[in-house]
Design a protein around this motif. Structure first.
Motif, PDB file in Angstrom:
ATOM      1  N   THR A 203       0.048 -25.278  28.691  1.00  0.00           N
ATOM      2  CA  THR A 203       1.251 -25.484  29.490  1.00  0.00           C
ATOM      3  C   THR A 203       0.893 -26.270  30.743  1.00  0.00           C
ATOM      4  O   THR A 203      -0.178 -26.099  31.326  1.00  0.00           O
ATOM      5  CB  THR A 203       1.900 -24.149  29.879  1.00  0.00           C
ATOM      6  OG1 THR A 203       0.935 -23.295  30.494  1.00  0.00           O
ATOM      7  CG2 THR A 203       2.469 -23.447  28.651  1.00  0.00           C
ATOM      8  N   GLN A 247       9.863 -15.485  29.466  1.00  0.00           N
ATOM      9  CA  GLN A 247       9.370 -16.534  28.590  1.00  0.00           C
ATOM     10  C   GLN A 247       8.835 -17.713  29.411  1.00  0.00           C
ATOM     11  O   GLN A 247       9.318 -17.990  30.505  1.00  0.00           O
ATOM     12  CB  GLN A 247      10.486 -16.999  27.655  1.00  0.00           C
ATOM     13  CG  GLN A 247      10.946 -15.869  26.732  1.00  0.00           C
ATOM     14  CD  GLN A 247      12.263 -16.196  26.029  1.00  0.00           C
ATOM     15  OE1 GLN A 247      12.257 -16.853  25.006  1.00  0.00           O
ATOM     16  NE2 GLN A 247      13.365 -15.739  26.586  1.00  0.00           N
ATOM     17  N   VAL A 248       7.838 -18.383  28.861  1.00  0.00           N
ATOM     18  CA  VAL A 248       7.224 -19.524  29.529  1.00  0.00           C
ATOM     19  C   VAL A 248       8.223 -20.676  29.567  1.00  0.00           C
ATOM     20  O   VAL A 248       8.866 -20.992  28.561  1.00  0.00           O
ATOM     21  CB  VAL A 248       5.939 -19.939  28.799  1.00  0.00           C
ATOM     22  CG1 VAL A 248       5.369 -21.226  29.401  1.00  0.00           C
ATOM     23  CG2 VAL A 248       4.910 -18.812  28.863  1.00  0.00           C
ATOM     24  N   HIS A 306       5.395 -14.183  28.599  1.00  0.00           N
ATOM     25  CA  HIS A 306       4.358 -13.782  29.540  1.00  0.00           C
ATOM     26  C   HIS A 306       3.628 -12.525  29.061  1.00  0.00           C
ATOM     27  O   HIS A 306       2.594 -12.161  29.612  1.00  0.00           O
ATOM     28  CB  HIS A 306       4.962 -13.560  30.924  1.00  0.00           C
ATOM     29  CG  HIS A 306       5.384 -14.828  31.596  1.00  0.00           C
ATOM     30  ND1 HIS A 306       4.482 -15.667  32.227  1.00  0.00           N
ATOM     31  CD2 HIS A 306       6.602 -15.432  31.702  1.00  0.00           C
ATOM     32  CE1 HIS A 306       5.130 -16.720  32.717  1.00  0.00           C
ATOM     33  NE2 HIS A 306       6.413 -16.604  32.410  1.00  0.00           N
ATOM     34  N   GLU A 310       3.243 -15.884  21.246  1.00  0.00           N
ATOM     35  CA  GLU A 310       3.443 -17.328  21.296  1.00  0.00           C
ATOM     36  C   GLU A 310       3.522 -17.910  19.897  1.00  0.00           C
ATOM     37  O   GLU A 310       3.111 -17.281  18.917  1.00  0.00           O
ATOM     38  CB  GLU A 310       2.324 -18.010  22.085  1.00  0.00           C
ATOM     39  CG  GLU A 310       0.948 -17.825  21.489  1.00  0.00           C
ATOM     40  CD  GLU A 310      -0.132 -18.516  22.309  1.00  0.00           C
ATOM     41  OE1 GLU A 310       0.191 -19.499  23.001  1.00  0.00           O
ATOM     42  OE2 GLU A 310      -1.285 -18.074  22.247  1.00  0.00           O
TER      43      GLU A 310
END
Length: 392
Positions: A203, A247-248, A306, A310
């Motif tokens: 990321t 969430q990312v 987090h 994923e």
């Protein structure tokens, strides 16, 4: 020469239904070769806006283009974005005396006016690097190491391939990025691009990159966007669900061509890659690009929470949610993260893509797919009904 029939077929279909077709992709990916092959047997005129003769002719673009008939090919269209309003006028003529194939080396959103001026009149065809379906799946190791640009892939030696990649890096930095208003010195931009390579598969963190190079966060983001606009970098957006989980939200970044990645990491041989900490990330980026060549990247995302769950890639494709995990391992199992992704994202299928030779089911709707079988597996998946797939 490697024939790229799928693009020629796409062009034939699109040019039949649209007055303007835009063939887009990075420099030296083969757009001009494709255009010349497509012109064969057709009444066509070719204009290269990087040539002095074409630029001289285009000093009065209306007078130059309006009389032309048949197929008109305009290469490096991004050099003259002022042509787009004129192309709109020419595309609206009835009967239509000419159709236009325009070639560009930057994303459409940077070619000012293309989407506004030609809305409803233009169809976009994105040219990617050479893929497994073109070179043969048995060549996947060479394709992974050398990348999909035709010249380095076909080079006689790794040394010649690497020299080409270094020259491409210099061209993008010193020429293309300058066109986008990037005013940093070439040395600074090389450091920036190298840092992006070290973030490959992670990321993005603009503030961290900015601090390292003395940029503001906004500047680091703008430079990343510029590299993405030249098709050198992919920014994979995150997917959001209303799951009650944190969430990312930052994108993941990839160097789109694996050969360019290996050059930026200063890897001298495939053996050095095998020993490098970025081995798994390199495989992930390579296999991801191969999957997206088949599914398209219009609706492609990654997903992460987090809490640690994923998914490397999710595509909305053929009316289904298809998930991908890319593992540099011989026999990976189904992980807790995969189970969470299957449940939370309601995936119709999860493919775990590996470099080995075997493909087999790992569980309900989860299968391990060898890179050797990826093209065939996705082709069959595209043709199958959801109900049938659920039973196999």
């Amino acid at each position: 020469m490697i024939e790229r029939k799928k693009y020629l077929e796409l062009l034939a279909t699109r040019i039949e239904h649209y007055p303007v077709v835009a063939l887009l992709g990075p420099r030296q990916i083969g757009k001009t070769t494709l255009a010349q092959q497509f012109m064969a047997g057709r009444a066509a005129r070719y204009l290269d806006l990087e040539s002095a003769a074409a630029l001289d002719l285009m000093r009065q673009p209306s007078s130059a283009l309006e009389p032309l008939t048949g197929l008109v090919v305009i290469d490096e269209i991004q050099r003259m974005p002022e042509l787009f309003p004129l192309l709109r006028v020419l595309a609206d003529r009835r009967p239509l005396p000419a159709r236009f194939l325009i070639l560009g080396s930057v994303s459409p959103w940077l070619m000012k006016g293309v989407t506004e001026s030609l809305a409803g009149r233009v169809s976009f065809v994105d040219v990617a690097g050479l893929g497994l379906g073109e070179v043969g799946a048995e060549q996947h190791r060479r394709l992974w190491w050398r990348g999909g640009f035709p010249v380095p892939y076909l080079a006689e030696t790794d040394e010649r391939a690497r020299q080409w990649q270094e020259d491409m890096e210099r061209t993008v930095i010193e020429r293309d990025l300058a066109q986008f208003g990037v005013s940093e010195s070439p040395a600074v931009m090389r450091r920036f691009w190298a840092m992006v390579a070290h973030y490959h598969g992670q990321t993005w963190n603009s503030s961290e990159i900015g601090r390292s190079l003395g940029f503001t966060e906004k500047t680091a983001r703008r430079y990343l966007d510029a590299l993405a606009a030249t098709f050198m970098v992919r920014q994979l957006p995150p997917w959001f669900e209303n799951l009650g989980k944190r969430q990312v939200k930052a994108p993941k970044v990839y160097i789109r061509d694996s050969g360019m990645l290996h050059g930026l990491l200063h890897l001298a041989s495939p053996q050095r890659l095998e020993e490098h900490p970025k081995l798994g990330a390199s495989w992930e980026g390579f296999a991801l690009e191969q999957a997206l060549q088949i599914t398209g990247d219009r609706d492609a995302y990654f997903w992460a929470t987090h809490g640690g769950a994923e998914l490397d890639l999710m595509v909305l494709w053929q009316g289904r949610r298809i998930g991908f995990e890319f593992k540099f391992a011989d026999a990976p199992g189904v992980t807790k993260s995969m189970r969470v992704a299957m449940a939370d994202l309601k995936l119709d299928r999860l493919l775990v893509v590996v470099p080995g030779k075997e493909s087999y089911n790992l569980g309900p709707k989860v299968e391990m797919v060898s890179i050797l079988h990826l093209v065939d597996r996705l082709s069959r998946l595209a043709q199958a009904e959801i109900g049938c797939e659920a039973e196999d």
